[in-house]
Design an enzyme around this catalytic site. Structure first.
Site, PDB file in Angstrom:
ATOM      1  N   LYS A   1     -37.901  17.206  14.249  1.00  0.00           N
ATOM      2  CA  LYS A   1     -37.107  17.060  13.389  1.00  0.00           C
ATOM      3  C   LYS A   1     -35.605  16.206  14.168  1.00  0.00           C
ATOM      4  CE  LYS A   1     -36.287  19.133  10.164  1.00  0.00           C
ATOM      5  NZ  LYS A   1     -35.135  18.439   9.328  1.00  0.00           N
TER       6      LYS A   1
ATOM      7  N   THR B   1     -30.809  17.640   5.657  1.00  0.00           N
ATOM      8  CA  THR B   1     -30.116  16.965   5.789  1.00  0.00           C
ATOM      9  C   THR B   1     -31.018  15.003   5.931  1.00  0.00           C
ATOM     10  OG1 THR B   1     -28.432  17.466   6.670  1.00  0.00           O
ATOM     11  CG2 THR B   1     -28.696  15.536   7.847  1.00  0.00           C
TER      12      THR B   1
ATOM     13  N   ASP C   1     -36.237  20.632   3.699  1.00  0.00           N
ATOM     14  CA  ASP C   1     -35.779  19.605   4.233  1.00  0.00           C
ATOM     15  C   ASP C   1     -37.269  18.625   4.843  1.00  0.00           C
ATOM     16  OD1 ASP C   1     -34.022  18.214   6.081  1.00  0.00           O
ATOM     17  OD2 ASP C   1     -33.287  20.065   7.175  1.00  0.00           O
TER      18      ASP C   1
ATOM     19  N   GLU D   1     -30.276  22.823  11.451  1.00  0.00           N
ATOM     20  CA  GLU D   1     -31.077  22.715   9.966  1.00  0.00           C
ATOM     21  C   GLU D   1     -31.936  24.178  10.362  1.00  0.00           C
ATOM     22  OE1 GLU D   1     -31.807  17.567   8.767  1.00  0.00           O
ATOM     23  OE2 GLU D   1     -32.518  18.634  11.354  1.00  0.00           O
TER      24      GLU D   1
END
Length: 220
Positions: A93, A25, A80, A102
């Protein structure tokens, strides 16, 4: 070409026919997904697991076949982005709010490739606020316990309202005045706090980093 785009599109070349792939994402993963959509159109056969509703919508728009993580034992690869990465491939993150999904997808993958532009590479983690996903019930008590570890916290908002994750939780963003010298220790201490669902510290998870620089692609 944008450095994020360079890194994102290059990472897509690691995806091979028949793979089960985790789709990240954020603004860098966006370019990987766009490139994979193009390759699927050209005949690439993959199955993908999205890490957020936002990514799911983009993948559907590009006709990338999606599966549930419940239906597979593991994924071959997840690609990612990250908000910060150090030389030991430790990450922060969660700037986009999808850190829990994630991390679940990354931990279910045989390989995790992280894509960033050179501005995300740091000597020590912690300049970027560390996101921590917490449950809404008694969130102020949870926030207070997080603060006791020596950080300043801010409850994340969106459009002047409390930001709610895809899992209906809240996010507290934390600044540690002396950065984060030992990410693995801090992660463990935070996870001991009742009410903390997950932290944005990704330690011992990354196989490879692809960095978009002004001089081209660099791999770590």
């Amino acid at each position: 070409m944008d450095l994020k785009q360079i890194a994102g599109e290059y990472a897509a070349t690691f995806v091979k026919d028949g793979m089960k792939v985790g789709l990240g994402t954020g603004s860098t993963a966006y370019w990987t997904i766009q490139k994979l959509g193009q390759r699927v159109k050209e005949g690439l056969s993959i199955q993908a697991v999205p890490t957020s509703k936002e990514t799911e919508a983009l993948a559907q728009q590009l006709n990338i076949p999606l599966i549930s993580l419940n239906d597979v034992q593991s994924l071959d690869l997840t690609i990612d982005g990250a908000d910060e990465i150090d030389s030991n491939l430790q990450l922060i993150k969660g700037g986009g709010g999808a850190l829990l999904r994630e991390k679940i997808v990354a931990s279910s993958s045989k390989e995790l490739i992280i894509i960033v532009d050179e501005s995300k590479v740091v000597t020590r983690l912690g300049t970027f606020p560390l996101p921590i996903e917490i449950i809404p019930f008694a969130w102020k008590q949870t926030e207070s316990k997080i603060q006791s570890l020596g950080c300043q916290t801010t409850l994340r908002l969106k459009n002047n309202e409390t930001f709610i994750t895809d899992n209906n939780n809240m996010i507290v963003d934390c600044i540690f005045p002396n950065h984060i010298p030992t990410p693995s220790d801090l992660h463990k201490r935070l996870k001991m706090i009742t009410g903390v669902v997950e932290t944005g510290l990704f330690v011992n998870m990354t196989s490879k980093a692809i960095i978009g620089t002004k001089n081209g692609i660099q791999e770590l």
